[in-house]
Enzyme design. Structure first.
Site, PDB file in Angstrom:
ATOM      1  N   ASP A   1     -16.650  -1.263  -1.038  1.00  0.00           N
ATOM      2  CA  ASP A   1     -15.246  -1.602  -1.699  1.00  0.00           C
ATOM      3  C   ASP A   1     -14.256  -1.999  -0.570  1.00  0.00           C
ATOM      4  O   ASP A   1     -13.154  -2.474  -0.776  1.00  0.00           O
ATOM      5  CB  ASP A   1     -14.692  -0.709  -2.543  1.00  0.00           C
ATOM      6  CG  ASP A   1     -14.702   0.964  -1.836  1.00  0.00           C
ATOM      7  OD1 ASP A   1     -15.913   1.242  -1.537  1.00  0.00           O
ATOM      8  OD2 ASP A   1     -13.622   1.329  -1.730  1.00  0.00           O
ATOM      9  N   ASN A   2     -14.840  -1.813   0.594  1.00  0.00           N
ATOM     10  CA  ASN A   2     -13.824  -1.915   1.891  1.00  0.00           C
ATOM     11  C   ASN A   2     -14.453  -2.897   2.794  1.00  0.00           C
ATOM     12  O   ASN A   2     -13.829  -3.209   3.861  1.00  0.00           O
ATOM     13  CB  ASN A   2     -13.992  -0.791   2.763  1.00  0.00           C
ATOM     14  CG  ASN A   2     -12.958   0.481   2.319  1.00  0.00           C
ATOM     15  OD1 ASN A   2     -12.269   0.161   1.344  1.00  0.00           O
ATOM     16  ND2 ASN A   2     -13.397   1.637   2.746  1.00  0.00           N
TER      17      ASN A   2
ATOM     18  N   LYS B   1       0.815  -1.293   0.205  1.00  0.00           N
ATOM     19  CA  LYS B   1      -0.001  -0.154   0.016  1.00  0.00           C
ATOM     20  C   LYS B   1       0.851   1.261   0.109  1.00  0.00           C
ATOM     21  O   LYS B   1       1.774   1.363   0.727  1.00  0.00           O
ATOM     22  CB  LYS B   1      -0.927   0.072   1.408  1.00  0.00           C
ATOM     23  CG  LYS B   1      -1.727   1.173   1.343  1.00  0.00           C
ATOM     24  CD  LYS B   1      -2.736   1.232   2.556  1.00  0.00           C
ATOM     25  CE  LYS B   1      -3.742   2.384   2.617  1.00  0.00           C
ATOM     26  NZ  LYS B   1      -4.689   2.431   3.861  1.00  0.00           N
TER      27      LYS B   1
END
Length: 521
Positions: free
Chosen positions: A269-270, A122
């Site tokens: 989306d999380n 990330k």
């Protein structure tokens, strides 16, 4: 440094035919190949030896140049080809269309001891899904992610793990509260570890485009590799998959509520299809027990993702996943049956969880009333959730109401806020609680021991994370290391760390990074 590589995801699912790394719509593909952007001068700040061991890496490996170069993104590990996932999602209840890994790059899949893991960087640079962003991450948010992922694991909450935290050596410009005052911050990279990073939004993307071919390929792949216990075929296979995801999501939310964790950005989306906590952004732990609290400044007005609303949002998100899977099932009723059971199933699990927090081994008819009256009482004056439940274990069967109240008063932020009415309500609740624990056969010591297994003494309070960020920004990582070790044993007394068993200090009440957090990272 030796990793045992497998490339199932990229081998079995359709790739984006273009490898041009510019923001764009990607059609009929589950991922895009993209390489991390080389960093100027990476340095390792911290790594989890335990996570490394789970991947087959030794402590010596972790401190090698190979490790530094691989997990900063400067070197591509042999026989791997990094990629970014394509997915869509609902953000704050609104359909956002294609999103994807905007600043996350999956390095590869690794197998060790018959377990499969995906390694993801990330903050390693832009991807075709970065939209208007740069794909990087800053030190403050990376410290928060690294510490929190590991803290959640040791709390027993399903979560991604964090292998390493590195400085990139580059500067990244960010507007921390979106006030029009951007500034340069230190760039950083976290290596996240999970069975996979497949989300509800991966399925939503293809369903929204009516790309049912890719939708089915993704569902079949996911079940084959990540849900091997599902042996059914046809429509039943997808229903069993949805049922499993629903249950693991429910379990995760119960654990969030148990420890007072607020995710802050429960967009679809999380949400992981593994029922694990992913994407640590503006999260927080309840300081005072306030069901309406959210740490996310973006959500400050509507408080959609507030603590008390997390179970309902989980169900809302599951509805969106059900809609995405519907083309594979073509029948609403069995999906509705699973969804309709969520509320009652959650209440049962929540009731059992709260019984454990209160040290009640047996189930009694009035337990729900006892618990509900407590959750209505706790917000009347500011009451630290973690300290309250931990100290409640000190209450014994023979205690007078005054003695019992004295044992929990450390949790109250301002005892002067007590008026006669609130004091009466506390005395009444403690009387009911005392009567209830007198019905239990096991001893005070046994009850205390059991309560201390589910009520943590130490959690990653935002002010603690911010103190370590402030120090790290000056090149001092000693507090980061201290907190990492502290949070590995959150249920232990750790008398040498008693200073961290404390209410939020006054200076942290309104400080940026302690009470207010944005999605800026």
């Amino acid at each position: 440094m030796k990793l045992y590589i497998q490339n199932n995801f990229t081998t079995e699912l359709p790739a984006d035919p273009s490898e041009i790394n510019i923001p764009r719509q990607v059609e009929q593909a589950c991922f895009s190949y993209v390489e991390p952007k080389k960093t100027f001068n990476p340095s390792l700040i911290h790594a989890s030896v335990e996570v490394g061991n789970s991947l087959g890496l030794s402590e010596e490996d972790i401190h090698s140049d190979d490790f530094l170069n691989t997990f900063s993104g400067n070197t591509i590990y042999p026989k791997t080809k990094p990629y970014a996932l394509a997915y869509a999602g609902h953000q704050f209840g609104n359909w956002a269309g294609q999103l994807g890994d905007g600043r996350a790059i999956n390095l590869t899949e690794v197998v060790h001891n018959d377990k499969s893991y995906t390694l993801q960087l990330k903050g390693a640079g832009p991807t075709p899904y970065s939209r208007t962003a740069d794909g990087f991450a800053v030190l403050r948010s990376s410290i928060r992610e690294h510490l929190c992922a590991e803290a959640m694991h040791y709390l027993g909450v399903p979560t991604t793990r964090s292998l390493s935290l590195m400085l990139s050596g580059d500067q990244v410009i960010r507007d921390i509260l979106y006030t029009g005052n951007p500034a340069y911050e230190k760039g950083a990279i976290v290596c996240r570890v999970a069975p996979s990073f497949i989300r509800f939004g991966n399925f939503e993307l293809f369903a929204s485009r009516k790309d049912h071919t890719t939708l089915q390929l993704l569902a079949d792949y996911t079940i084959k590799h990540h849900f091997p216990n599902i042996k059914s075929e046809g429509v039943e296979k997808y229903l069993d998959f949805f049922q499993t995801v629903t249950q693991t999501t429910l379990d995760m939310i119960v654990n969030w509520q148990r420890v007072g964790f607020v995710h802050g950005v429960m967009n679809t989306d999380n949400m992981s299809i593994h029922g694990i906590t992913i994407d640590y952004g503006p999260y927080g732990w309840l300081e005072d027990y306030n069901p309406n609290w959210t740490p996310n400044t973006t959500d400050n007005q509507h408080k959609r993702y507030r603590f008390g609303n997390q179970p309902d949002i989980a169900l809302w998100n599951l509805y969106q996943l059900a809609n995405a899977l519907y083309p594979l099932i073509n029948e609403a009723k069995p999906l509705e049956t699973i969804l309709n059971a969520f509320g009652s199933d959650y209440q049962k699990e929540y009731l059992n969880m709260m019984r454990n927090k209160l040290g009640l081994k047996t189930a009694k008819a009035n337990d729900a009333i006892l618990i509900e009256s407590l959750t209505e009482l706790l917000p009347l004056v500011e009451t630290d959730m973690t300290i309250f439940f931990r100290n409640l274990s000190n209450v014994q069967k023979g205690d007078t109401l005054e003695v019992a109240l004295d044992k929990i008063k450390e949790a109250f932020y301002n005892e002067k806020a007590f008026n006669e009415s609130i004091l009466d309500k506390w005395h009444l609740w403690l009387e009911h609680y005392s009567n209830r624990i007198n019905q239990e056969l096991f001893s005070d010591n046994e009850r205390k021991e059991q309560m201390n297994l589910v009520n943590p003494k130490y959690v990653l309070r935002n002010y603690m994370a911010q103190l370590s960020i402030d120090a790290a920004d000056k090149g001092d990582y000693s507090l980061l290391n201290e907190l990492f070790e502290l949070l590995k044993k959150p249920y232990d007394e750790q008398s040498e760390n008693q200073k961290w068993f404390a209410k939020r200090p006054d200076w942290a009440r309104d400080k940026v990074g302690c009470s207010m957090l944005s999605c800026s990272s």
